[in-house]
Structure formats: C-alpha cells, structure tokens
Design an enzyme around this catalytic site. Structure first.
Site, mmCIF file in Angstrom:
data_model
loop_
_atom_site.group_PDB
_atom_site.id
_atom_site.type_symbol
_atom_site.label_atom_id
_atom_site.label_comp_id
_atom_site.label_asym_id
_atom_site.label_seq_id
_atom_site.Cartn_x
_atom_site.Cartn_y
_atom_site.Cartn_z
ATOM 1 N N THR A 34 -2.535 -27.301 3.069
ATOM 2 C CA THR A 34 -1.273 -27.861 3.529
ATOM 3 C C THR A 34 -1.373 -29.384 3.561
ATOM 4 O OG1 THR A 34 -0.689 -25.910 4.828
ATOM 5 C CG2 THR A 34 0.298 -27.998 5.496
ATOM 6 N N HIS B 204 -0.514 -14.910 1.047
ATOM 7 C CA HIS B 204 -1.385 -15.470 2.087
ATOM 8 C C HIS B 204 -1.463 -14.494 3.260
ATOM 9 C CE1 HIS B 204 -3.605 -18.170 4.460
ATOM 10 N NE2 HIS B 204 -2.750 -19.159 4.635
ATOM 11 N N ASN C 68 -5.773 -16.673 7.975
ATOM 12 C CA ASN C 68 -5.644 -17.860 8.822
ATOM 13 C C ASN C 68 -4.578 -17.782 9.913
ATOM 14 O OD1 ASN C 68 -7.602 -18.718 7.079
ATOM 15 N ND2 ASN C 68 -6.424 -20.385 6.181
ATOM 16 N N TYR D 14 -1.506 -16.442 9.978
ATOM 17 C CA TYR D 14 -0.080 -16.434 9.666
ATOM 18 C C TYR D 14 0.438 -14.994 9.633
ATOM 19 C CZ TYR D 14 -1.158 -21.293 8.982
ATOM 20 O OH TYR D 14 -1.594 -22.572 9.200
ATOM 21 N N ASN E 114 -5.580 -20.176 14.673
ATOM 22 C CA ASN E 114 -4.234 -19.893 15.165
ATOM 23 C C ASN E 114 -4.222 -18.776 16.208
ATOM 24 O OD1 ASN E 114 -2.589 -21.873 13.909
ATOM 25 N ND2 ASN E 114 -2.690 -20.755 11.972
#
Length: 358
Positions: free
Chosen positions: A26, A176, A179, A181, A236
C-alpha cells in the site's frame, strides 16, 4: 548452489523473466476517487524488471476501502487509469497482477459511502487506530454483514476481476486473503462469530474466501487467479488459534480450482510445509521480515523446495532495479519510512537505480 532466482519461470500460460515477485505494498498515492495517477504509472513501470508485480491492495467496491488514497477497480475511470499502468509495465517486458483487497472492518466511516459503518463478519471492533484523511482515529465497531450481503461481496470480487482483465489489461488478479482484511476476518475465530454457513467450523469460516475465489476464477479463468494468505499473522488485531485446521480447509478448497498460484506470507514454517505438500500449483512465499533480502537467502528459499517464486516487498520499494542489483551483488538503497504511505513523489519514484549512481 545452482542459481534459479534469475531464470525464467512459466506461471501457467505466462512467462516470467525471473522468479522474483514484487509483493503488494500500500502506497496511498491514488486520487481521492480511487483513480490511479501519473506517478503510479511511473512507479510500476520503474519496477517492471520483477518477474511478476502484484499491485497494492485495490478495493473491489467503495465499501471495501480501508485507507485514504488507495486505488479502486469498480469504475470505468479507475479501469482506464489502471490500463495506462499495465501498458507501461508490458512495454518494459513486465508482468502484473492486480490485488483485490476488501478491508472489511479495517476502515473508518470517513472512508465509507455515506459515512456508514465498515462491514465485517461480526461486530467486533479492532483494537487500535486507523489512518484517515484527518489523521489517526480510533477504530469503530463494524456492522456485521447479512448473509445476502456476503453473497453480494462475492459477486463484487468477480466483477472487479472482470474489469481488471477485460478493461484494465492485467495479466491476472490476486485475491487478498491475508493480513487481517475481510477474507482473513472470516477465517479467524476472533473476528468471525457468525452462526450462518460462513461461521463456526473451520470449513465454514473458509467458505467466504473459497466462494470469492471461485467466483473470480469463473469470471476470468483460473489460470489468471492467485490467492494470498498469511497463516498465524496477528496484523490488524487478528486472533487465530486454529491455524492448521483453517489453512488445511483453505488449501483443500482452493486446490481443485486450478488456480495459477498460492501466495503465502510466511508464519510458522510447519504450516508452510503442510501447504507446500498439499498444493500442486505454483507456490509463492514471502518471508516478510524473517529474512534479509539477499540473493543467497532468496536462492535458498527456492532451492529447499519451500517456494517456486520468492516475493519481496520493501526492498522493491526503495530499489526499482532490485533484480539488477541482486544479480550483481550491489548495495541496496534504504527506504525512507516517512514516505511509505502517502505524500509526494519524493520517496516514491525518485529512488536511484544502480546505473544512476554509477
């Protein structure tokens, strides 16, 4: 040791010039409407020497956005801007996949349509803060998705993939699932407290990722689809205790789809080994921060059979000519963390190549 890192590799129908993958990172340089910019064209073209580029996470819908100035792939304007990037990479002989990323609860009302709540498998607020246009703000409690909404997001992934291939000119897409998400939120018991078919057992918690990937594969062809996962990654605020069971379910569900690759952000080596033994297609391993980026370390990753391709992140950020530098054993540029996320072209497209410093 026989060198393999710099040799060509057949990724399904796609020929890669080498076995080094630029991992998704990102950078927060898109326009406010999620449209890629001129600077992004330069950034990706500079790094076309990678065997394969996987782009930064790109939201398949407005609701999927998690950070300011991240790109989207859900409008014709976004797709047209991405087309300039893929054309530039292809002109330099590179290959590029788009990463489809739905942030789920890792978002904020200021980033959501109508200032709505972020969505998630369950109404479990992440610990910590999120970066917004107004600076760091506390995470909010997300809204739990209704079953029909989960099914709609599956369709959005498929439509975004179709736009990426047919309009934006990508060689493929990566779902994805890592991580912390949205797909990872479904996989992890700490964030998934559902009682419908998307919650409960490991097989049920894997269902969303598997359905989304199957829908994407049906839309654009399995040979153009990869998946990224990060077993045991707590990023996260993910709480995941049943890692082996969950990723066994993920791999057994993905294997029959005939995807082009599985991309693992390495956690416990034992989990990588089990994935390797049960996965018949290309395996990309990103050692993340566990290995220094050197030719020897990357060669060893390939030589011991843990991976077919090696993915590298931050070294590509500061070294647009990373493959060239590693081939020659040259010193690497050191990245400036203050410019990693957002900002100007400084620390984005102004890192010198080896030829420029000679």
């Amino acid at each position: 040791m026989t060198s393999t890192l710099f040799t060509p590799y057949s990724l399904g129908r796609i020929e890669l010039a080498n076995r080094l993958v630029m991992a998704p990172m990102t950078r927060n340089r898109a326009g406010a409407d999620g449209v890629p910019t001129d600077s992004m064209v330069t950034y990706y073209a500079q790094r076309a020497g990678a065997g394969l580029i996987v782009t930064e996470g790109t939201q398949p819908s407005a609701v999927g956005q998690g950070y300011p100035n991240t790109p989207g792939i859900h409008t014709a304007e976004q797709a047209a801007a991405w087309r300039r990037i893929t054309d530039a990479v292809h002109e330099r002989g590179g290959r590029i996949f788009l990463q489809l990323m739905h942030a789920g609860r890792i978002s904020h009302p200021s980033l959501q349509p109508g200032a709505g709540l972020p969505v998630a498998p369950s109404a479990v607020r992440p610990a910590g803060q999120v970066f917004t246009a107004e600076g760091l703000q506390d995470f909010v409690e997300p809204r739990a998705l209704e079953t029909a909404e989960v099914e709609q997001i599956v369709r959005e992934f498929a439509e975004a993939a179709r736009l990426a291939i047919e309009q934006a000119g990508f060689d493929g897409v990566e779902v994805h699932g890592a991580n912390g998400y949205l797909p990872h939120q479904f996989l992890a018991e700490g964030t998934n407290q559902r009682s419908d078919r998307y919650g409960g057992s490991a097989d049920n918690r894997a269902r969303f990722l598997l359905e989304a990937t199957a829908a994407v594969a049906e839309a654009v062809g399995a040979e153009r689809v990869g998946v990224r996962v990060s077993p045991a990654n707590t990023f996260n605020d993910i709480v995941e205790h049943e890692t082996e069971e969950v990723y066994a379910a993920v791999v057994s569900g993905l294997e029959p789809l005939g995807l082009t690759y599985l991309h693992v952000v390495e956690g416990p080596p034992s989990v990588t080994e089990k994935i390797r033994s049960n996965w018949s297609q290309t395996l990309i391993v990103n050692p993340a921060f566990s290995l220094e980026t050197t030719t020897g370390n990357l060669e060893a990753l390939l030589a011991d059979g843990r991976a077919d391709l090696a993915a590298v992140g931050r070294a590509f950020l500061a070294n647009p000519d990373l493959v060239h530098r590693l081939e020659r054993g040259a010193e690497l540029n050191v990245g400036d963390p203050s410019s990693f996320y957002g900002g100007t072209d400084a620390g984005y497209i102004d890192y010198p190549t080896l030829d420029q410093t000679a």
